[in-house]
Design an enzyme around this catalytic site. Structure first.
Site, PDB file in Angstrom:
ATOM      1  N   HIS A 144      -2.507  -3.089  -3.323  1.00 52.82           N
ATOM      2  CA  HIS A 144      -3.919  -2.911  -2.957  1.00 52.82           C
ATOM      3  C   HIS A 144      -4.748  -2.708  -4.227  1.00 52.82           C
ATOM      4  O   HIS A 144      -5.878  -3.184  -4.335  1.00 52.82           O
ATOM      5  CB  HIS A 144      -4.040  -1.697  -2.023  1.00 52.82           C
ATOM      6  CG  HIS A 144      -5.237  -1.731  -1.141  1.00 52.82           C
ATOM      7  ND1 HIS A 144      -5.551  -0.708  -0.278  1.00 52.82           N
ATOM      8  CD2 HIS A 144      -6.212  -2.659  -0.977  1.00 52.82           C
ATOM      9  CE1 HIS A 144      -6.670  -1.017   0.371  1.00 52.82           C
ATOM     10  NE2 HIS A 144      -7.085  -2.193  -0.030  1.00 52.82           N
ATOM     11  N   HIS A 160       0.851  -1.195   0.000  1.00 50.38           N
ATOM     12  CA  HIS A 160       0.000   0.000   0.000  1.00 50.38           C
ATOM     13  C   HIS A 160       0.887   1.246   0.000  1.00 50.38           C
ATOM     14  O   HIS A 160       2.081   1.183   0.299  1.00 50.38           O
ATOM     15  CB  HIS A 160      -0.835   0.076   1.286  1.00 50.38           C
ATOM     16  CG  HIS A 160      -1.679  -1.106   1.575  1.00 50.38           C
ATOM     17  ND1 HIS A 160      -3.032  -1.119   1.344  1.00 50.38           N
ATOM     18  CD2 HIS A 160      -1.379  -2.314   2.129  1.00 50.38           C
ATOM     19  CE1 HIS A 160      -3.539  -2.292   1.737  1.00 50.38           C
ATOM     20  NE2 HIS A 160      -2.553  -3.029   2.210  1.00 50.38           N
ATOM     21  N   ASP A 175      -3.659   2.224  -4.766  1.00 45.69           N
ATOM     22  CA  ASP A 175      -2.312   2.293  -4.188  1.00 45.69           C
ATOM     23  C   ASP A 175      -1.625   0.928  -4.301  1.00 45.69           C
ATOM     24  O   ASP A 175      -2.309  -0.087  -4.373  1.00 45.69           O
ATOM     25  CB  ASP A 175      -2.393   2.753  -2.717  1.00 45.69           C
ATOM     26  CG  ASP A 175      -3.196   1.808  -1.824  1.00 45.69           C
ATOM     27  OD1 ASP A 175      -4.358   1.503  -2.159  1.00 45.69           O
ATOM     28  OD2 ASP A 175      -2.654   1.361  -0.797  1.00 45.69           O
ATOM     29  N   GLU A 185       2.564  -0.866   4.377  1.00 50.21           N
ATOM     30  CA  GLU A 185       2.306   0.493   3.906  1.00 50.21           C
ATOM     31  C   GLU A 185       3.632   1.198   3.633  1.00 50.21           C
ATOM     32  O   GLU A 185       4.547   1.140   4.449  1.00 50.21           O
ATOM     33  CB  GLU A 185       1.540   1.296   4.969  1.00 50.21           C
ATOM     34  CG  GLU A 185       0.162   0.763   5.298  1.00 50.21           C
ATOM     35  CD  GLU A 185      -0.927   1.302   4.374  1.00 50.21           C
ATOM     36  OE1 GLU A 185      -0.598   2.067   3.442  1.00 50.21           O
ATOM     37  OE2 GLU A 185      -2.101   0.940   4.603  1.00 50.21           O
TER      38      GLU A 185
HETATM   39 ZN   LIG Z   1      -4.110   0.487   0.534  1.00 46.07          ZN
END
Ligand SMILES: [Zn+2]
Length: 200
Positions: free
Chosen positions: A158, A40, A168, A122
């Protein structure tokens, strides 16, 4: 888990990550085969880097009134297993043995609800923006460590597991660079990013 990976992992926590526990987690379904890494991008507010807002969001301590953008997130309870800062610093919020809340409605490799059996990472960044070389270094090393501790067979964004709903990490993410650093088989990556390996 073999002896080498046992030194990297303890109870699903990676030895080389800064640890901050998120309450946004739960048990994985019994027998979950943790074979997917989901990438992400995030920054709060979008495009502003270097603050602590992501850590605050993942621990339910974000001040919803601090920025107009945050109002749309009010009450949101989310998390990821890992977070890679622009300077390559690595944070972990949820044990990889537990279920983090990063994917939402999603499907990949014929299975739905990817939170059940994936590990979410992330990257501090913005859809369409580039990522820092040191972020790829950290990302590749943590992905390699994850693959030592868990039976990883797939890695996707994602945007791939929730197409049309999420975008993303986005077009600025260099999948080829990651794949080259990892040396993983193209079959582990989404078809859309599985080009030929660049020369080392
Ligand atoms: Zn995401």
């Amino acid at each position: 888990m073999d002896e080498a990976s046992a030194g990297l992992w303890r109870g699903g926590w990676y030895r080389f990550a800064r640890r901050l526990h998120s309450p946004n987690q739960g048990p994985r379904p019994a027998g979950a085969q943790i074979d997917l890494i989901v990438l992400h991008s995030i920054s709060l507010p979008p495009g502003r880097y270097g603050g602590d807002e992501v850590q605050q969001l993942f621990t339910n301590r974000l001040d919803w009134d601090a920025d107009p953008y945050f109002a749309a997130l009010r009450g949101l309870e989310v998390s990821a297993h890992f977070y890679v800062r622009r300077d390559g610093e690595l944070w972990q919020f949820v044990s990889c043995d537990e279920r983090a809340w990063h994917a939402g409605a999603s499907a990949w490799r014929g299975r739905e609800n990817c939170n059940d059996d994936s590990i979410g990472i992330e990257l501090e960044g913005l859809e369409g923006d580039r990522f820092e070389p040191v972020q790829y270094e950290t990302l590749a090393s943590v992905c390699a460590a994850i693959a030592q501790g868990y039976p990883i067979r797939h890695i996707a964004g994602h945007e791939h597991i929730a197409p049309g709903r999420k975008a993303d990490p986005g077009t600025g993410f260099d999948w080829l660079a990651l794949r080259t650093q990892l040396g993983w088989d193209t079959a582990m990556f989404p078809d859309a990013v599985a080009g030929p390996l660049s020369p080392h």
